[in-house]
Design a protein around this motif. Structure first.
Motif: not given
Lengths: 179, 383, 387
Positions: A36-42, B22, B55, B113-116, B119-120, B123
């Motif tokens: 999975p492409e799961a990227k976050y920047s909180w 958050w 996710y 905050d979720l960059l993708t 893609h999620i 998923h």
């Protein structure tokens, strides 16, 4: 208390076909792979942004709640006990006490390492009792480390700090009586 | 035993909220709800329910990160991996089971905050049958829009009218992130992205937090605001398998509506409500949901839309808030957004987007691609 | 408050790797549960499911994905998720579907497929930590248990042998469980004490490793129990749950206060004010051996620090005065997180309805309690059942 009904009829196997790692490695168990492409920047938010800035300055900062009079560390913009916004920033010391620890022979992926990592929770002087953070311990051995040990933060030199909990390298023991 | 909404807290919808974590966003929504209800969560709220998915948030167990900012530290708290209406239903059942008198239900989106994000969503697809096809998952909305339009006789132009209505309605909503004086012609000319799905057919993401405070009937009247009764609620799931699903009907909305109407004793849904907040994550979904929830008879929807029946004071205001198209799509919290907006309308607190004499309303939600899950809540004021 | 009973249960084998997909695992457990209750899916009004991190199975919104395996097709189905606490929490969510009057027959299906996750399901646990405070330290999941175990041992001056006894008891108990992955009739305290040191004080045999599996229960209202002529219903007499603050570094880990609160909530409903006397057996959550002790104290079954003594004296053996984890527990059967419902609430059901086969507790039993534990040393769910 004997029931007439069995959990499962006699002689009927419980469901589930076991696979071994070998079957997977050999390809005899079909698989589909996906990453999975799961990227976050909180967004760090108010409390953590200031906390990280202060770490970069070589300081630990907390928040005070005037209602319950607790000095909250790690800092937070609302007191979870009183359910109200916290009132002021307060610096705390970079010395403390080991509340608990572990001597780990595993890295983050559960791979074995020979040089153990000493890690645990240090309650920070100046904050309310038992308020602290998780961090590494250094200059200790399996024999010397103990709950109740007094420790002090060992900071990275200023140019190496990035605004992270890792701006502290580890906490080291200090002789009793000194702070 | 009836359950009422006695507190509503909503933060302004924004494309991003870089100044808040958050936790701070949730704290904001909760503070507003508790102030509205006049409760101290540490004393007056028995249980807390949050609607979230790992996710969306980027954590392994999001449940860990919710209690403090809701006033729920050392209290009964749980996470529903579902949408706002599913969470609302759990809260209502907790009250109706006799466990608590007051329950807080929360959901939020920190999509920034979720960059993708795409893609999620991808998923969530079946790992063996669908994931290997890759691609931006909104092609599924394109397929569904195509199937639905063919089956219903509605057109892409009708969908453009929905976009225009909702984006324009949002101009009257101070909470909305994407208000725009858009015409149906302009929306119709929006470039196709997953043909027939155009750019403007897709609601843009937003950050926001919503908290509702529920109370049992015996406690509800002690609160300051007019209780908004949760007269009925339901939720349902069609086949998760894309290949086995009905692509022309929102079956989950039919199931959810049937259950909610039965509970609320609503026999003629097309006449029972003055206001409906209906999921419009994609423009065509609003029309599909209106039909599936029995708010508009199949074959009549195009005519009613053109006639203005679904405008602010056309008889059945649909998405007077601006919906997700106008406010911003807040992921699984959008179900709670639908309910919150209906509740505000029924209280007469909807400002310049107020629907005249709104006494009964309905909320219809959907969990988004690739799910076939949604909920329906029937609300009313008065006896 | 309507009365709610468990009238059927099912589970799959628990193994490190099973061939079945999440949907198939659900189906197997559900089929067994429905068969045991002599019901069909059309008889079910609503479904609740519980499953822990989506990252294990590798599907976002995984409750949606495997919903059909649970019979959630064109029915109301909801997933709840409270970390490891899900094993006992999803039955509570199913309970309120019935207790509220919404449904008469509710199915609860819990599933976990940890083997899908590469290189190791452990990697998922990197993401349960706070991104700013904890994650930069690259923590390993075992650290959590090691820190809690150390604090518990140090505060009460507990010897490792007394903790190891729990692993021995449970792995031996598990020999009698048909689904067990880790049963060992011959394991000794020395084996545990000699096993590989992972993160002191935690050793390999203190831990229950990851597993695949699913379990299911059928819950029914009192009216349905009557209508269906259920012979051995087992009643939910008390439910409770509680979550502590996210700030785990601010709490003293020697005692799970949140579990005590959850227990008090459940005991109040069950009219229990002397748990040790009024409860006949217990299935506390035992992902690690010390957790059984920690949870016995949190369940108020003994005083703080007293659980090791009860274990040493044999009180918690299957033929003891307070049989604890007669199933064999997570330590003996396996740990597919949420699916452990089958060996917690499921075990209470099977024991109290006399269906526990070779695991059946010899003395007369009427009241059992179980708990699950989850999040960051933070959440507990408790259920009291009676027959």
């Amino acid at each position: 208390m004997k029931a007439k009904v069995r959990a499962k009829p006699k002689g009927v196997a419980w469901a589930g076909e076991e696979l071994s790692q070998k079957q997977i490695d050999r390809g005899s168990a079909l698989q589909t792979r996906y990453r999975p492409e799961a990227k976050y920047s909180w967004a760090a938010g108010q409390a953590m942004s200031r906390f990280l800035e202060e770490l970069q300055n070589g300081k630990l900062i907390a928040r005070k709640c005037h209602a319950c009079q607790r000095t909250l560390f790690p800092p937070r913009m609302f007191c979870e006990q009183c359910y109200r916004p916290t009132d002021e920033w307060v610096y705390v010391k970079d010395s403390g006490t080991i509340e608990t620890f572990s001597v780990s022979y595993l890295d983050k992926d559960a791979k074995r390492i020979t040089e153990p990592i000493f890690v645990g929770v240090v309650s920070v002087d100046g904050a309310s009792p038992q308020m602290g953070m998780m961090h590494y311990f250094g200059e200790v051995t399996k024999e010397t480390i103990r709950i109740g040990m007094k420790v002090k933060a060992v900071w990275k030199p200023p140019p190496e700090r990035t605004g992270s909990v890792l701006d502290i390298r580890y906490w080291k023991p200090i002789p009793e009586g000194r702070r | 035993m009836r359950v009422a909404i006695v507190g509503i807290g909503m933060t302004p919808f924004r494309p991003s909220t870089p100044e808040f974590s958050w936790k701070e966003l949730m704290y904001d929504a909760a503070t507003r709800a508790y102030a509205d209800a006049g409760v101290d969560p540490r004393k007056d709220v028995g249980s807390f329910v949050t609607c979230a998915e790992d996710y969306w948030e980027g954590f392994g167990i999001f449940d860990e990160f919710v209690p403090d900012q809701l006033g729920a530290a050392m209290r009964p708290t749980c996470t529903v991996s579902g949408d706002g209406i599913q969470g609302l239903a759990q809260g209502a059942m907790q009250i109706q089971s006799g466990l608590f008198d007051v329950v807080a239900v929360e959901s939020h989106s920190k999509a920034s905050d979720l960059l993708t994000y795409p893609h999620i969503v991808q998923h969530a697809l079946d790992p063996i049958l669908n994931k290997p096809l890759r691609g931006h998952p909104n092609y599924l909305a394109g397929l569904e829009m195509d199937a639905y339009l063919r089956a219903s006789g509605l057109t892409a132009r009708d969908c453009a009218a929905v976009i225009a209505k909702n984006r324009t309605n949002a101009l009257r909503n101070p909470f909305a992130a994407y208000p725009s004086k858009l015409t149906a012609d302009e929306a119709d000319r929006s470039p196709p992205q997953f043909d027939p799905l155009r750019a403007l057919d897709q609601a843009a993401l937003a950050d926001a937090g919503i908290v509702l405070v529920l109370a049992s009937e015996r406690k509800a009247r002690r609160f300051a605001a007019t209780p908004v009764w949760l007269r009925g609620f339901g939720w349902g799931t069609d086949s998760p398998n894309l290949e086995a699903r009905d692509w022309t009907t929102a079956k989950y909305a039919e199931i959810a509506a049937a259950a909610a109407y039965k509970m609320a004793k609503v026999t003629k849904p097309e006449r029972a409500f003055q206001v409906a907040e209906v999921d419009d994550r994609f423009s065509y979904k609003e029309l599909e949901h209106l039909e599936a929830a029995g708010l508009s008879k199949k074959g009549e929807t195009a005519r009613r839309l053109k006639r203005g029946d679904f405008a602010l004071n056309g008889g059945l205001a649909v998405n007077p808030s601006g919906g997700s198209l106008g406010c911003g799509y807040i992921l699984d919290a959008s179900g709670l957004h639908r309910v919150a907006e209906v509740a505000l309308q029924l209280r007469g607190e909807a400002g310049s987007r107020q629907v005249d004499r709104a006494r009964n309303g309905v909320a219809v939600s959907w969990r988004g691609i690739p799910t076939a899950t949604g909920g329906v809540a029937v609300l009313g004021v008065g006896k | 408050m309507r009365k709610v009973a468990c009238i059927g249960a099912g589970m799959t084998l628990f193994r490190r790797r099973l061939k079945e997909t999440p949907k198939e695992l659900c189906w197997e457990a559900t089929r067994m549960a429905l068969d045991s209750a002599k019901l069909e899916m059309k008889d079910v009004d609503a479904v609740v499911t519980g499953s822990a991190p989506d990252a294990f199975d590798g599907v976002h919104q995984k409750g949606e994905y495997y919903a059909d395996g649970c019979g959630g097709f064109r029915k109301p189905i909801t997933r709840v998720f409270t970390g490891g606490g899900t094993a006992v929490f999803s039955p509570i969510a199913a309970w309120w579907h019935v207790a509220s009057g919404l449904a008469d027959i509710v199915l609860v299906v819990n599933e976990e497929k940890m083997s899908s996750c590469y290189p190791h399901p452990q990697s998922v646990f990197a993401h349960i930590w706070d991104p700013i405070l904890d994650r930069p330290l690259q923590p390993n999941l075992v650290w959590i248990f090691a820190m809690e175990m150390n604090r518990y041992m140090t505060v009460h001056k507990i010897k490792k042998e007394d903790i190891a006894r729990v692993a021995v008891k449970n792995k031996r108990n598990a020999v009698a469980h048909p689904a067990a992955q880790l049963a060992d009739a011959k394991i000794t305290v020395e084996d545990v004490l000699n096993s590989e040191m992972m993160a002191w004080p935690v050793q390999r045999l203190d831990i229950s490793p990851p597993s695949d599996g699913a379990s299911a229960l059928v819950l029914a209202s009192a009216d349905a129990v009557k209508r269906l002529h259920v012979e051995s219903p087992v009643w939910f007499d008390g439910v409770g749950w509680c979550i502590d603050s996210t700030m785990w570094t601010d709490r003293d880990l020697y005692f799970p206060e949140y579990l005590a609160r959850a227990s008090q909530m459940a005991y109040k409903q069950a009219r229990i004010d002397q748990p040790r006397k009024q409860i006949d057996f217990a299935e506390p959550y035992d992902p690690f051996d010390y957790k059984e002790l920690h949870h016995m104290e949190g369940l108020l079954l003994c005083n703080k620090g007293e659980a090791p003594k009860l274990t040493r004296e044999g009180v918690t053996q299957r033929d003891g005065d307070l049989p604890t984890c007669p199933s064999g527990g997570l330590l003996g059967i396996g740990n597919p997180i949420a699916a452990t419902m089958g060996i917690k609430v499921g075990e209470l059901y099977w024991q109290l309805s006399g269906q526990a086969g070779k695991r059946q507790i010899p003395k007369e039993i009427h009241t059992g309690v179980t708990n699950a534990w989850g999040d960051l040393m933070q959440f507990s769910s408790v259920v009291v059942m009676r027959a």
